[in-house]
Design an enzyme around this catalytic site. Structure first.
Site, PDB file in Angstrom:
ATOM      1  N   HIS A  42     -10.881  -3.618   8.694  1.00 40.84           N
ATOM      2  CA  HIS A  42     -10.236  -4.658   7.879  1.00 40.84           C
ATOM      3  C   HIS A  42     -10.213  -5.988   8.619  1.00 40.84           C
ATOM      4  O   HIS A  42      -9.501  -6.144   9.612  1.00 40.84           O
ATOM      5  CB  HIS A  42      -8.806  -4.248   7.531  1.00 40.84           C
ATOM      6  CG  HIS A  42      -8.191  -5.084   6.466  1.00 40.84           C
ATOM      7  ND1 HIS A  42      -8.191  -4.722   5.138  1.00 40.84           N
ATOM      8  CD2 HIS A  42      -7.570  -6.283   6.517  1.00 40.84           C
ATOM      9  CE1 HIS A  42      -7.591  -5.645   4.421  1.00 40.84           C
ATOM     10  NE2 HIS A  42      -7.201  -6.620   5.246  1.00 40.84           N
ATOM     11  N   ASP A  44     -10.145 -10.316   7.746  1.00 37.50           N
ATOM     12  CA  ASP A  44      -9.928 -11.330   6.714  1.00 37.50           C
ATOM     13  C   ASP A  44     -10.696 -12.622   6.994  1.00 37.50           C
ATOM     14  O   ASP A  44     -10.205 -13.721   6.718  1.00 37.50           O
ATOM     15  CB  ASP A  44      -8.432 -11.631   6.593  1.00 37.50           C
ATOM     16  CG  ASP A  44      -7.678 -10.548   5.840  1.00 37.50           C
ATOM     17  OD1 ASP A  44      -7.927 -10.388   4.640  1.00 37.50           O
ATOM     18  OD2 ASP A  44      -6.856  -9.853   6.456  1.00 37.50           O
ATOM     19  N   GLU A 154      -9.065  -6.234  -1.264  1.00 39.51           N
ATOM     20  CA  GLU A 154      -7.685  -5.935  -0.893  1.00 39.51           C
ATOM     21  C   GLU A 154      -6.735  -6.191  -2.051  1.00 39.51           C
ATOM     22  O   GLU A 154      -6.245  -7.292  -2.245  1.00 39.51           O
ATOM     23  CB  GLU A 154      -7.263  -6.753   0.332  1.00 39.51           C
ATOM     24  CG  GLU A 154      -5.914  -6.314   0.876  1.00 39.51           C
ATOM     25  CD  GLU A 154      -5.553  -6.992   2.184  1.00 39.51           C
ATOM     26  OE1 GLU A 154      -4.688  -6.456   2.905  1.00 39.51           O
ATOM     27  OE2 GLU A 154      -6.130  -8.058   2.493  1.00 39.51           O
ATOM     28  N   HIS A 181      -1.732  -4.818  -2.973  1.00 39.83           N
ATOM     29  CA  HIS A 181      -1.369  -5.595  -1.795  1.00 39.83           C
ATOM     30  C   HIS A 181       0.158  -5.514  -1.717  1.00 39.83           C
ATOM     31  O   HIS A 181       0.711  -4.415  -1.788  1.00 39.83           O
ATOM     32  CB  HIS A 181      -1.922  -7.021  -1.856  1.00 39.83           C
ATOM     33  CG  HIS A 181      -1.826  -7.723  -0.537  1.00 39.83           C
ATOM     34  ND1 HIS A 181      -1.109  -8.875  -0.348  1.00 39.83           N
ATOM     35  CD2 HIS A 181      -2.324  -7.395   0.675  1.00 39.83           C
ATOM     36  CE1 HIS A 181      -1.181  -9.239   0.922  1.00 39.83           C
ATOM     37  NE2 HIS A 181      -1.917  -8.360   1.572  1.00 39.83           N
ATOM     38  N   HIS A 228      -0.909  -0.501   2.321  1.00 36.90           N
ATOM     39  CA  HIS A 228      -0.088  -1.365   1.462  1.00 36.90           C
ATOM     40  C   HIS A 228       0.621  -0.638   0.326  1.00 36.90           C
ATOM     41  O   HIS A 228       1.523  -1.207  -0.277  1.00 36.90           O
ATOM     42  CB  HIS A 228      -0.904  -2.519   0.861  1.00 36.90           C
ATOM     43  CG  HIS A 228      -1.161  -3.657   1.784  1.00 36.90           C
ATOM     44  ND1 HIS A 228      -0.154  -4.480   2.229  1.00 36.90           N
ATOM     45  CD2 HIS A 228      -2.306  -4.112   2.357  1.00 36.90           C
ATOM     46  CE1 HIS A 228      -0.674  -5.406   3.031  1.00 36.90           C
ATOM     47  NE2 HIS A 228      -1.970  -5.195   3.141  1.00 36.90           N
ATOM     48  N   HIS A 249      -5.963  -0.268   7.327  1.00 32.53           N
ATOM     49  CA  HIS A 249      -5.235  -0.973   8.402  1.00 32.53           C
ATOM     50  C   HIS A 249      -3.753  -0.620   8.315  1.00 32.53           C
ATOM     51  O   HIS A 249      -2.963  -1.333   7.730  1.00 32.53           O
ATOM     52  CB  HIS A 249      -5.469  -2.482   8.344  1.00 32.53           C
ATOM     53  CG  HIS A 249      -5.085  -3.163   7.064  1.00 32.53           C
ATOM     54  ND1 HIS A 249      -5.495  -2.748   5.823  1.00 32.53           N
ATOM     55  CD2 HIS A 249      -4.315  -4.276   6.842  1.00 32.53           C
ATOM     56  CE1 HIS A 249      -5.000  -3.558   4.895  1.00 32.53           C
ATOM     57  NE2 HIS A 249      -4.271  -4.480   5.486  1.00 32.53           N
ATOM     58  N   ASP A 322      -7.033  -5.937  11.117  1.00 36.87           N
ATOM     59  CA  ASP A 322      -6.391  -6.999  10.325  1.00 36.87           C
ATOM     60  C   ASP A 322      -6.571  -8.366  10.981  1.00 36.87           C
ATOM     61  O   ASP A 322      -5.807  -9.305  10.717  1.00 36.87           O
ATOM     62  CB  ASP A 322      -4.908  -6.724  10.074  1.00 36.87           C
ATOM     63  CG  ASP A 322      -4.402  -7.358   8.770  1.00 36.87           C
ATOM     64  OD1 ASP A 322      -5.228  -7.921   8.019  1.00 36.87           O
ATOM     65  OD2 ASP A 322      -3.195  -7.296   8.499  1.00 36.87           O
TER      66      ASP A 322
END
Length: 427
Positions: A42, A44, A154, A181, A228, A249, A322
């Site tokens: 994961h 971003d 995500e 999320h 999440h 994650h 993350d």
């Protein structure tokens, strides 16, 4: 020159004593990473790039240098990274969707733009990066000396309540979807952001549409990501899925109490053997999920990994940093160049080389292969696509016939008018 056995033993012991154990573990870590792909579950990066310019495409060239945040090509190379799941993401709480999740948002637009950005950044750096859609792609790219870029989505709020959009994202290369999320959506219940989140779905788990989504993701060969989501969503998804699931994650709640981490009751469902889901839990580096202030460090991340391994088995743990999705990072894992630190830490705790190869990437590649095997099985059985439509939609069947229905053939207009009347009665 000939040494007696006693002298040779003394010299060997002195030489071994002169090399610090930590240095030996780092040397071993570097070799393991050189020979085997490390897959970060994961990252971003697209999210960061979209913040750095009005035209994110203009940021692509900077990847080969020093990019703000945690990730760029030089640091990935330094850290021995073999592949990353770059994530398409837009916040679920920035645009209200209403109690029935029907208010329009820009989430699908943002996600599609991020998918395009991922493809464009790879195309701009062909000497270092390559797209990957299967585990075989990752292995081939690694052999060619390239870092694989895979795509995750995500949060299913990007799907705008539609399984058709799920299928479209798969066709565009998305290989996992995180079911939520930090907000609930029409498919599933979320664990929130750490503050209290009021349940909105009966049982605080999957909805009827969410259960169809699990089937459809199995059919497509798309990994189900349970980071999440609420505990009940985790449990229900694991029990419904015939394919392995992932947590892209997440940490262990027994090590640090946080709703984003996975409780032992769920971890016990993951593992090898009868009645277990053959999935993988990928340990997160997000400081707030790792531990309290003062213990947010590589050693604490290793504690999470060891607990996950204790409950699930070492074949069911991976790494999901993350990076680029957090404002700070843990000590010793400050950015993507620091992966050797966690490898060396675990080698020092007694992890074998084969166990380490699984942790850094082999375990999630096994899951990818298994998910694809389920897809092939569904295909062989000719399992049909899911036909579900969100039951609270007010635009189905559509009423786009034009003035007086002048755009529709007469027989279609007659048939459709009956449905329109029925739909209006139901609203």
């Amino acid at each position: 020159m000939h040494f007696s056995p006693l002298v040779f033993t003394l010299l060997s012991s002195a030489l071994a004593a002169s090399v610090k154990p930590e240095a030996a573990y780092y040397t071993q870590a570097a070799r393991i990473l050189k020979e085997n792909p490390l897959i970060d579950g994961h990252v971003d990066l697209p999210f960061v790039m979209r913040h750095l310019a009005k035209k994110p495409m203009e940021v692509i060239k900077d990847l080969s240098g020093s990019l703000p945040g945690h990730v760029d090509i030089p640091r990935m190379k330094e850290g021995g990274v073999g592949g990353v799941f770059n994530v398409a993401y837009a916040p679920c709480n920035s645009e209200p969707t209403g109690k029935d999740f029907l208010l329009p948002t820009n989430s699908a637009e943002y996600a599609l733009e991020s998918v395009d950005l991922i493809n464009q950044l790879v195309a701009a750096h062909p000497e270092d990066l390559a797209m990957a859609y299967t585990a075989a792609d990752v292995r081939a790219n690694f052999k060619a000396g390239k870092i694989s870029s895979l795509i995750g989505l995500e949060g299913s709020h990007h799907l705008m309540n539609s399984l058709s959009i799920l299928r479209t994202f798969y066709s565009l290369g998305v290989r996992y979807v995180t079911l939520t999320h930090t907000c609930h959506n029409s498919f599933a219940s979320s664990a929130g952001d750490g503050s209290d989140i009021k349940p909105v779905h009966r049982g605080n788990g999957l909805t009827a549409l969410g259960r169809e989504m699990i089937y459809e993701m199995n059919r497509l060969g798309m990994m189900i990501d349970l980071s999440h989501v609420s505990d009940q969503t985790m449990t229900e998804s694991i029990k419904l899925s015939v394919a392995p699931v992932i947590f892209s994650h997440s940490g262990a709640r027994a090590i640090h109490e946080h709703p984003r981490n996975v409780p032992d009751s769920v971890l016990e469902l993951i593992g090898s053997g009868p009645g277990k889901n053959n999935g993988v839990v990928m340990a997160v580096f997000y400081p707030a999920f790792v531990g309290k202030e003062g213990e947010q460090n590589v050693e604490k991340v290793a504690d999470h990994i060891e607990h996950l391994a204790k409950i699930c088995g070492k074949a069911h743990v991976g790494l999901g940093s993350d990076f680029d999705g957090m404002h700070s990072s843990v000590e010793g894992l400050e950015d993507t160049s620091k992966f050797p630190n966690i490898v060396a830490e675990l080698l020092g705790r007694g992890w074998t080389e084969s166990e380490m190869v699984g942790l850094i990437g082999g375990n999630v590649l096994r899951v990818m292969d298994a998910v694809d095997d389920v897809r092939k099985d569904f295909e062989a059985k000719k399992n049909a696509p899911a036909t579900g439509v969100y039951d609270k939609r007010k635009d189905a069947p559509v009423q786009w016939g034009g003035p007086g229905g002048s755009y529709l053939p007469d027989d279609v207009k007659v048939a459709a008018s009956k449905l329109w009347g029925r739909a209006k009665d139901e609203l």
